[in-house]
Scaffold this motif. Structure first.
Motif, short mmCIF file in Angstrom:
data_model
loop_
_atom_site.label_atom_id
_atom_site.label_comp_id
_atom_site.label_asym_id
_atom_site.label_seq_id
_atom_site.Cartn_x
_atom_site.Cartn_y
_atom_site.Cartn_z
N ASP A 47 -11.11 1.16 5.36
CA ASP A 47 -11.08 1.87 6.64
C ASP A 47 -10.31 3.18 6.53
OD1 ASP A 47 -12.57 -0.04 7.99
OD2 ASP A 47 -10.81 -1.04 8.87
N LEU A 48 -9.33 3.23 5.62
CA LEU A 48 -8.50 4.43 5.46
C LEU A 48 -8.76 5.20 4.18
CD1 LEU A 48 -5.01 3.27 6.79
CD2 LEU A 48 -6.82 4.46 8.00
N ALA A 49 -9.45 4.58 3.22
CA ALA A 49 -9.69 5.27 1.95
C ALA A 49 -10.87 4.64 1.23
CB ALA A 49 -8.45 5.18 1.07
N ALA A 50 -11.91 5.41 1.08
CA ALA A 50 -13.12 4.90 0.42
C ALA A 50 -12.94 4.74 -1.08
CB ALA A 50 -14.29 5.85 0.70
N ASP A 51 -11.94 5.43 -1.65
CA ASP A 51 -11.82 5.44 -3.11
C ASP A 51 -10.45 5.02 -3.63
OD1 ASP A 51 -10.44 7.61 -2.15
OD2 ASP A 51 -11.25 9.03 -3.59
N ALA A 52 -9.58 4.50 -2.79
CA ALA A 52 -8.25 4.09 -3.25
C ALA A 52 -8.36 2.86 -4.14
CB ALA A 52 -7.35 3.77 -2.06
N PRO A 53 -7.72 2.87 -5.31
CA PRO A 53 -7.75 1.68 -6.15
C PRO A 53 -6.97 0.54 -5.50
CG PRO A 53 -6.23 3.29 -7.04
CD PRO A 53 -6.93 3.95 -5.89
N ALA B 140 0.56 1.65 11.76
CA ALA B 140 1.54 1.66 12.85
C ALA B 140 2.65 2.69 12.62
CB ALA B 140 2.16 0.26 13.01
N ALA B 141 2.88 3.05 11.36
CA ALA B 141 3.88 4.06 11.03
C ALA B 141 3.30 5.47 10.97
CB ALA B 141 4.53 3.72 9.69
N GLY B 142 2.00 5.59 11.24
CA GLY B 142 1.38 6.91 11.30
C GLY B 142 0.52 7.30 10.12
N ALA B 143 0.29 6.39 9.19
CA ALA B 143 -0.56 6.72 8.04
C ALA B 143 -1.99 6.95 8.49
CB ALA B 143 -0.51 5.59 7.01
N ILE B 144 -2.61 7.95 7.88
CA ILE B 144 -4.02 8.22 8.17
C ILE B 144 -4.90 8.06 6.93
CG2 ILE B 144 -3.58 9.71 10.14
CD1 ILE B 144 -3.96 12.12 8.24
N ARG B 145 -4.25 7.92 5.75
CA ARG B 145 -4.98 7.76 4.50
C ARG B 145 -4.13 6.94 3.54
NH1 ARG B 145 -5.17 10.35 -0.23
NH2 ARG B 145 -3.78 12.01 0.41
N LEU B 146 -4.78 6.15 2.71
CA LEU B 146 -4.08 5.38 1.69
C LEU B 146 -4.43 5.91 0.32
CD1 LEU B 146 -4.53 1.73 3.00
CD2 LEU B 146 -2.56 3.24 3.27
N GLU B 147 -3.45 5.94 -0.57
CA GLU B 147 -3.67 6.37 -1.95
C GLU B 147 -3.98 5.19 -2.86
OE1 GLU B 147 -0.20 8.51 -3.16
OE2 GLU B 147 -0.77 10.30 -2.03
N ALA B 148 -3.37 4.02 -2.59
CA ALA B 148 -3.57 2.85 -3.45
C ALA B 148 -3.03 1.61 -2.77
CB ALA B 148 -2.87 3.05 -4.79
N VAL C 146 0.86 -1.19 0.00
CA VAL C 146 0.00 0.00 0.00
C VAL C 146 0.88 1.23 0.00
CG1 VAL C 146 -1.95 -1.13 1.17
CG2 VAL C 146 -0.22 0.05 2.54
N ARG C 147 0.32 2.35 -0.46
CA ARG C 147 1.00 3.64 -0.46
C ARG C 147 0.15 4.61 0.36
NH1 ARG C 147 1.12 4.27 -5.50
NH2 ARG C 147 -0.64 5.66 -5.71
N ASP C 148 0.79 5.31 1.31
CA ASP C 148 0.04 6.23 2.16
C ASP C 148 0.00 7.65 1.60
OD1 ASP C 148 2.44 7.56 2.83
OD2 ASP C 148 2.50 6.78 4.88
N GLN C 149 -0.59 8.54 2.36
CA GLN C 149 -0.81 9.92 1.93
C GLN C 149 0.49 10.68 1.67
OE1 GLN C 149 -1.40 8.88 5.15
NE2 GLN C 149 -0.10 10.22 6.37
N ASP C 150 1.59 10.20 2.21
CA ASP C 150 2.88 10.86 2.02
C ASP C 150 3.74 10.17 0.96
OD1 ASP C 150 2.35 12.80 4.01
OD2 ASP C 150 2.99 11.40 5.57
N GLY C 151 3.17 9.15 0.31
CA GLY C 151 3.92 8.43 -0.72
C GLY C 151 4.77 7.30 -0.18
N ARG C 152 4.73 7.06 1.12
CA ARG C 152 5.49 5.95 1.70
C ARG C 152 4.80 4.64 1.36
NH1 ARG C 152 5.53 8.16 7.77
NH2 ARG C 152 3.35 8.27 7.14
N THR C 153 5.59 3.59 1.15
CA THR C 153 5.03 2.29 0.80
C THR C 153 5.31 1.27 1.89
OG1 THR C 153 7.02 1.73 -0.46
CG2 THR C 153 5.17 2.68 -1.69
#
Length: 131
Positions: free
Chosen positions: A109-115, A81-89, A49-56
């Protein structure tokens, strides 16, 4: 940087994508990471997964007598656990060719529209879940 390629939108795990999705270079990277996580331990599935900051975050499925968790659930848990609050994909590489309900729910749970891209072990994209 390669151009995005069109992804076939087939029914995956009971979730029918509603439109053709472009697989970006960043989303292709998720598939590569998921394949690596799966291959590293010979797991049934791998995910990233990739989070809101681009971390994978990459993970493989775990099946122990006292704990069973899907690769996608573990990747999401690692992100949180690393602090992500949203996922991009997200991406799952699986022999099953379906998206498990628990992993799907964890991403939602973190993104209603993430592919969520679902790929075969060889990296061939089987489809993308948008809902």
């Amino acid at each position: 940087m390669p151009e995005p390629s069109a992804v076939p939108t087939t029914q995956v795990g009971g979730h029918t994508p509603s439109a053709t999705v472009e697989l970006t270079a960043e989303d292709a990277k998720l598939v590569v990471l998921a394949r690596g996580a799966r291959a590293r331990i010979g797991a049934v599935e791998g995910a990233a997964v990739r989070d809101q900051d681009g971390r994978t975050y990459a993970a493989a499925s775990v099946s122990l007598p006292s704990l069973t968790i899907t690769a996608l659930q573990l990747a999401v848990a690692s992100a949180v656990a690393a602090g992500a609050i949203r996922l991009e994909a997200g991406a799952v590489v699986t022999e099953a060719s379906t998206l498990d309900g628990a992993g799907h729910a964890a991403v939602r749970d973190l993104a209603a529209d993430a592919p969520i891209h679902v790929a075969a072990p060889d990296g061939t994209l089987l489809g993308t879940v948008l809902e």
